[in-house]
Design an enzyme around this catalytic site. Structure first.
Site, PDB file in Angstrom:
ATOM      1  N   CYS A 201      33.538 -22.276  42.880  1.00 32.48           N
ATOM      2  CA  CYS A 201      34.011 -21.582  43.958  1.00 32.48           C
ATOM      3  C   CYS A 201      32.815 -20.899  44.754  1.00 32.48           C
ATOM      4  CB  CYS A 201      34.950 -20.621  43.637  1.00 32.48           C
ATOM      5  SG  CYS A 201      35.912 -19.851  45.115  1.00 32.48           S
ATOM      6  N   ASP A 203      32.716 -18.152  45.869  1.00 31.87           N
ATOM      7  CA  ASP A 203      33.115 -16.577  45.485  1.00 31.87           C
ATOM      8  C   ASP A 203      31.551 -15.842  45.103  1.00 31.87           C
ATOM      9  OD1 ASP A 203      33.720 -14.127  44.239  1.00 31.87           O
ATOM     10  OD2 ASP A 203      35.483 -14.425  44.638  1.00 31.87           O
ATOM     11  N   ARG A 205      30.914 -13.514  43.427  1.00 32.65           N
ATOM     12  CA  ARG A 205      31.071 -12.895  42.106  1.00 32.65           C
ATOM     13  C   ARG A 205      30.860 -13.964  40.998  1.00 32.65           C
ATOM     14  NH1 ARG A 205      36.650 -10.266  42.706  1.00 32.65           N
ATOM     15  NH2 ARG A 205      36.920 -12.402  43.564  1.00 32.65           N
ATOM     16  N   HIS A 257      37.901 -19.703  38.784  1.00 35.20           N
ATOM     17  CA  HIS A 257      37.856 -18.169  38.249  1.00 35.20           C
ATOM     18  C   HIS A 257      39.060 -17.540  38.579  1.00 35.20           C
ATOM     19  CE1 HIS A 257      36.964 -15.978  42.251  1.00 35.20           C
ATOM     20  NE2 HIS A 257      36.677 -17.269  42.695  1.00 35.20           N
ATOM     21  N   CYS A 260      40.900 -15.693  41.779  1.00 38.86           N
ATOM     22  CA  CYS A 260      40.324 -16.523  43.123  1.00 38.86           C
ATOM     23  C   CYS A 260      41.215 -16.184  44.358  1.00 38.86           C
ATOM     24  CB  CYS A 260      40.438 -17.802  42.474  1.00 38.86           C
ATOM     25  SG  CYS A 260      39.920 -18.909  44.177  1.00 38.86           S
TER      26      CYS A 260
END
Length: 363
Positions: A201, A203, A205, A257, A260
């Site tokens: 992803c 993302d 993080r 994750h 999400c």
């Protein structure tokens, strides 16, 4: 008491005990009076996994968000952040050196860091919320691991409109790498030989190299919203073809994750514009697994399971691609994995692995 106690410190000249809990609450007991806590302070957004006493009125706490917090006890109040291991790296232990000039901390980033606190109580109150500087850190892993982590726990300064700070960070990193291995960049120039393709992803993080502790040159990476692999996505398929046919990777990891945002948006009924076309892929995953998901009455568990099913579905699409099918047909060593990363604790979990299991799911 329903709350799990995880850490403690004895303060006030031995007259009080402060304990940190799973819920993030600090409990205080007067020495000798253990039947009931004399005070409770709900001030942490996460569990208080470790703590240490700085003086009789002040403690330092560490939790699963990676932050070292300075807490005053009379009254209990958050005073500032001493250090940060990073959001994805829970803290395990904090201790003060014998001369009380430094705090040492270690966590899931597998590093021991030291933070200067000599002038801690001399700072003006207006500066108390600023993080203290890390003096140095020690890594307990091979050089490829150490290179994957910044020398200092930098935060982006939004006032740095020309990004000069990022360029300076880069120079510091390059100098630190060369000091450790003078041949590192020369060797890196020759070619890349990663054994892993990571499809994850976008993302911020979930940084691939950092969470599995591998250095530059070790992972070939493709990322998009919610780690979707679709047969019409030429971007993803081009990465897949290059990784399999040119780089000859041996593992393909599709990593979703929990928490999400893309999966959560697909699970709902709101419209977001252009991205709705992309999220349609995840809605199809929900439709294909509707009975299993709707049997989960807990909304959080349902979302977590949808994250897992989405990663599995993307891994299945990887397996069904002509790129991977042809690689297997010619006997190329290649395994496809579906993973889920848990932001709460920093751990990654295998949902399913190996070509045999993935074929069984789709048969």
């Amino acid at each position: 008491m329903d709350d799990e106690m995880l850490s403690l410190a004895i303060v006030k000249d031995g007259q009080q005990v402060v304990a940190g809990s799973q819920s993030g609450t600090l409990y205080t007991w007067e020495w000798g009076n253990w039947k009931r806590a004399s005070d409770r302070w709900i001030g942490h957004p996460c569990s208080v996994d470790t703590m240490c006493k700085l003086d009789e009125q002040t403690i330092c706490t560490g939790g699963n968000d990676g932050l070292l917090r300075l807490i005053s006890l009379d009254p209990q109040q958050f005073q500032g952040v001493i250090g940060d291991h990073g959001q994805d790296f829970p803290l395990e232990r904090v201790r003060v050196t014998h001369d009380q000039n430094f705090i040492g901390s270690c966590g899931h980033d597998m590093q021991l860091r030291f933070w200067e606190i000599q002038s801690l109580f001399e700072q003006d109150s207006e500066d108390e919320t600023e993080p203290f500087g890390m003096i140095f850190c020690l890594a307990s892993k091979p050089s490829s691991v150490r290179r994957s982590i910044a020398v200092t726990p930098n935060k982006f300064d939004s006032a740095d409109i020309n990004l000069d700070g990022l360029l300076e960070n880069n120079r510091c990193w390059a100098e630190a790498v060369l000091k450790e291995d003078p041949n590192f960049f020369r060797d890196m120039v020759e070619k890349q030989t990663p054994k892993i393709l990571w499809i994850g992803c976008s993302d911020s993080r979930v940084p691939a190299n950092q969470i599995v502790q591998l250095g530059p040159g070790e992972i070939f990476v493709h990322r998009n919203i919610a780690n979707v692999v679709h047969h019409t996505d030429l971007n993803c398929l081009s990465v897949l073809q290059y990784a399999v046919e040119v780089l000859k990777v041996e593992h393909i990891i599709v990593c979703g994750h929990y928490l999400c945002g893309g999966v959560a948006a697909a699970h709902g009924h709101e419209q977001y514009g252009l991205i709705d076309h992309w999220l349609r892929n995840i809605k199809d995953v929900y439709r294909l697994n509707r009975q299993e998901l709707e049997n989960l009455s807990d909304g959080t568990k349902r979302l977590r399971r949808l994250v897992e099913l989405n990663a599995i579905h993307s891994a299945q699409n990887v397996c069904h691609s002509t790129i991977v099918q042809n690689a297997w047909a010619r006997g190329q060593k290649l395994t496809v994995h579906a993973w889920a990363y848990d932001l709460h604790i920093g751990y990654t979990f295998h949902i399913i692995r190996s070509t045999v299991q993935l074929h069984h799911l789709t048969s």
